[in-house]
Design a protein around this motif. Structure first.
Motif, PDB file in Angstrom:
ATOM      1  N   SER A  75       0.844  -1.191   0.000  1.00  0.00           N
ATOM      2  CA  SER A  75       0.000   0.000   0.000  1.00  0.00           C
ATOM      3  C   SER A  75       0.880   1.241   0.000  1.00  0.00           C
ATOM      4  N   LEU A  76       0.428   2.267  -0.700  1.00  0.00           N
ATOM      5  CA  LEU A  76       1.104   3.570  -0.705  1.00  0.00           C
ATOM      6  C   LEU A  76       0.033   4.631  -0.913  1.00  0.00           C
ATOM      7  N   VAL A  88      -2.667   4.305  -3.898  1.00  0.00           N
ATOM      8  CA  VAL A  88      -2.479   4.472  -5.340  1.00  0.00           C
ATOM      9  C   VAL A  88      -1.674   3.339  -5.972  1.00  0.00           C
ATOM     10  N   VAL A  89      -1.443   2.240  -5.234  1.00  0.00           N
ATOM     11  CA  VAL A  89      -0.747   1.095  -5.820  1.00  0.00           C
ATOM     12  C   VAL A  89      -1.633  -0.147  -5.779  1.00  0.00           C
ATOM     13  N   LEU A  90      -1.593  -0.905  -6.849  1.00  0.00           N
ATOM     14  CA  LEU A  90      -2.357  -2.139  -6.927  1.00  0.00           C
ATOM     15  C   LEU A  90      -1.771  -3.173  -5.967  1.00  0.00           C
ATOM     16  N   GLY A  91      -2.637  -4.045  -5.470  1.00  0.00           N
ATOM     17  CA  GLY A  91      -2.190  -5.104  -4.575  1.00  0.00           C
ATOM     18  C   GLY A  91      -3.301  -6.092  -4.333  1.00  0.00           C
ATOM     19  N   PHE A  92      -2.949  -7.208  -3.744  1.00  0.00           N
ATOM     20  CA  PHE A  92      -3.945  -8.241  -3.472  1.00  0.00           C
ATOM     21  C   PHE A  92      -4.725  -7.925  -2.195  1.00  0.00           C
ATOM     22  N   GLU A  96      -2.423 -14.505   1.294  1.00  0.00           N
ATOM     23  CA  GLU A  96      -2.045 -15.737   0.585  1.00  0.00           C
ATOM     24  C   GLU A  96      -1.927 -15.541  -0.927  1.00  0.00           C
ATOM     25  N   GLU A  97      -2.561 -14.488  -1.461  1.00  0.00           N
ATOM     26  CA  GLU A  97      -2.445 -14.240  -2.897  1.00  0.00           C
ATOM     27  C   GLU A  97      -1.042 -13.760  -3.270  1.00  0.00           C
ATOM     28  N   TYR A  98      -0.337 -13.175  -2.331  1.00  0.00           N
ATOM     29  CA  TYR A  98       1.074 -12.846  -2.552  1.00  0.00           C
ATOM     30  C   TYR A  98       1.945 -14.096  -2.440  1.00  0.00           C
ATOM     31  N   PHE A  99       1.631 -14.948  -1.461  1.00  0.00           N
ATOM     32  CA  PHE A  99       2.491 -16.077  -1.150  1.00  0.00           C
ATOM     33  C   PHE A  99       2.361 -17.226  -2.149  1.00  0.00           C
ATOM     34  N   ASN A 100       1.216 -17.328  -2.805  1.00  0.00           N
ATOM     35  CA  ASN A 100       0.949 -18.487  -3.664  1.00  0.00           C
ATOM     36  C   ASN A 100       1.295 -18.245  -5.124  1.00  0.00           C
ATOM     37  N   GLY A 101       2.242 -17.371  -5.367  1.00  0.00           N
ATOM     38  CA  GLY A 101       2.636 -17.102  -6.748  1.00  0.00           C
ATOM     39  C   GLY A 101       1.978 -15.830  -7.235  1.00  0.00           C
ATOM     40  N   ASN A 102       2.744 -14.756  -7.304  1.00  0.00           N
ATOM     41  CA  ASN A 102       2.229 -13.450  -7.697  1.00  0.00           C
ATOM     42  C   ASN A 102       2.430 -13.271  -9.200  1.00  0.00           C
ATOM     43  N   PRO A 103       1.394 -13.462  -9.991  1.00  0.00           N
ATOM     44  CA  PRO A 103       1.590 -13.439 -11.447  1.00  0.00           C
ATOM     45  C   PRO A 103       1.891 -12.068 -12.017  1.00  0.00           C
ATOM     46  N   TYR A 104       1.631 -11.021 -11.252  1.00  0.00           N
ATOM     47  CA  TYR A 104       1.838  -9.673 -11.767  1.00  0.00           C
ATOM     48  C   TYR A 104       2.946  -8.921 -11.043  1.00  0.00           C
ATOM     49  N   PHE A 333      -8.336 -11.183 -10.330  1.00  0.00           N
ATOM     50  CA  PHE A 333      -8.149 -10.860  -8.917  1.00  0.00           C
ATOM     51  C   PHE A 333      -8.966  -9.650  -8.496  1.00  0.00           C
ATOM     52  N   ASP A 334      -9.442  -9.706  -7.238  1.00  0.00           N
ATOM     53  CA  ASP A 334     -10.198  -8.599  -6.660  1.00  0.00           C
ATOM     54  C   ASP A 334      -9.283  -7.407  -6.408  1.00  0.00           C
ATOM     55  N   THR A 335      -9.829  -6.198  -6.578  1.00  0.00           N
ATOM     56  CA  THR A 335      -9.071  -4.996  -6.245  1.00  0.00           C
ATOM     57  C   THR A 335      -9.310  -4.631  -4.782  1.00  0.00           C
ATOM     58  N   LYS A 336      -8.522  -3.705  -4.289  1.00  0.00           N
ATOM     59  CA  LYS A 336      -8.659  -3.247  -2.909  1.00  0.00           C
ATOM     60  C   LYS A 336      -9.834  -2.309  -2.728  1.00  0.00           C
ATOM     61  N   THR A 337     -10.466  -1.908  -3.837  1.00  0.00           N
ATOM     62  CA  THR A 337     -11.612  -0.998  -3.748  1.00  0.00           C
ATOM     63  C   THR A 337     -12.880  -1.638  -4.311  1.00  0.00           C
TER      64      THR A 337
END
Length: 386
Positions: A75-76, A88-92, A96-104, A333-337
């Motif tokens: 987050s930023l 203003v930054v994309l993220g999961f 676990e979406e970071y840990f299980n292989g981050n395709p982007y 993937f779902d966005t944070k918003t």
């Protein structure tokens, strides 16, 4: 009694002198900035490893959140024209979406080699090395188990002027096929003028190649369901690197003048993105490296979002920047918003040396030898334009 008293006075004087000198020689600390670094539990990997989150806050209320998995910026926040801070930054949305292989590669530190290496192979000092193929025939961003998948040691820097994190990771000789034990140190600093400074350092025990970068996706609107095509972009680069069908530079350094790649004057990202251009077709949009004008730490790009008023300026001492317009975001993937990350809902400005440099002698070298120190710096500075 007099002698004893005199000895006591002398002893106290000596202790005072040593104590005062010790105090004077200590580094000046900034406790107010240490208080602006919070550490919390973030999640647990499938292997049971505990992940920590470090939250930096400056005097204005801007925040940056970093986890020790991949050195990822999750987050930023930055202010809009009404003074409201928004992410203003994309993220999961789930750890676990970071840990299980981050395709982007959302928000991750990239190494050993940012961008692509053709055919996942290079020759260094007469020896050929095969590295991990994870992008068709190529190696991308250090391979499948690149730095974005590693656990970084993170600690707050006590004597820093601003809120600063020190991240370290040692890559073993042969990791993902790269030669040499590489010790990497990265500093994340959040300044009081709303800038995120990223400083990179690396040392090796045998000749290797290094090209580090940061892979945050930005959307200055703060609404991650909106396309970034309305963002106005300016790049301080008169040339770019055309690519082949595998997105590998063909060796030509082509002028941007009169082409969709001309961002020397600020224009909306979407203005020419669908032009009938072979290079745009190969990248499915912008996914190219610009050759930056000038040298040393200088301003190389500006992005402005008219609706929110947010402005981001990028400064670096690197020779190139990869501008990627989020062409392969696909709604998985779902966005944070709320909603999904769809095509072109985020963009990257990855400061770096050129793609495939180890195989292209005309490009600036990415070789690092024992006794040398790799150093690079990039700044993402945020402001408001009303």
């Amino acid at each position: 009694m007099k002698k004893t008293g005199m000895n006591l006075i002398i002893l106290l004087a000596v202790l005072c002198i040593f104590g005062c000198n010790k105090k004077e020689n200590q580094p000046k600390t900034h406790p107010e900035h240490m208080e602006n670094i919070k550490i919390s539990d973030y999640g647990v990997t499938a292997k049971g490893d505990s992940i920590k989150k470090f939250t930096l806050t400056n005097k204005n209320g801007m925040t940056v959140e970093v986890i020790n998995f991949g050195g990822i910026i999750t987050s930023l926040t930055a202010p809009d024209k009404n003074g409201k801070y928004g992410d203003v930054v994309l993220g999961f949305t789930k750890p676990e979406e970071y840990f299980n292989g981050n395709p982007y590669f959302f928000g991750a530190l990239i190494g050993r080699y940012g961008n692509r290496i053709a055919n996942a192979r290079f020759t260094l000092e007469g020896k050929t090395y095969d590295v991990d193929k994870n992008d068709g025939p190529n190696s991308l961003h250090g391979g499948k188990e690149g730095f974005n998948t590693k656990f970084w040691n993170i600690e707050p820097v006590k004597d820093a002027q601003f809120s600063t994190l020190k991240l370290t990771y040692t890559s073993a000789d042969g990791e993902e096929g790269f030669p040499g034990k590489l010790t990497t140190t990265v500093f994340y600093t959040l300044t009081d003028d709303n800038a995120l400074e990223i400083s990179y350092e690396a040392e090796t025990d045998k000749p290797t190649i290094v090209n580090l970068t940061q892979h945050s996706y930005f959307n200055l609107s703060g609404n991650f369901t909106k396309e970034i095509t309305d963002h106005e972009l300016q790049i301080n680069g008169d040339k770019f690197l055309p690519v082949n069908e595998n997105i590998i530079p063909v060796g030509e350094q082509k002028s941007v003048k009169g082409s969709p790649f001309d961002f020397t004057v600020s224009k909306p990202i979407g203005k020419d993105i669908n032009a009938d251009d072979e290079q745009l077709k190969r990248g499915k949009g912008y996914d190219h490296n610009w050759i930056l004008n000038g040298s040393g730490l200088r301003s190389i790009a500006k992005v402005y979002h008219p609706e929110s008023g947010r402005m981001m300026e990028v400064l670096t001492d690197e020779p190139g920047v990869q501008f990627y317009s989020g062409n392969f975001l696909d709604g998985k993937f779902d966005t944070k918003t709320g909603g999904k990350y769809q095509k072109r809902t985020g963009f990257c400005l990855e400061t770096q040396h050129f793609p495939d440099s180890p195989n292209q002698p005309s490009f600036p070298s990415t070789e690092l030898k024992p006794g040398e120190k790799y150093q690079s710096k990039t700044i993402y500075k945020f402001s408001v334009k009303k």
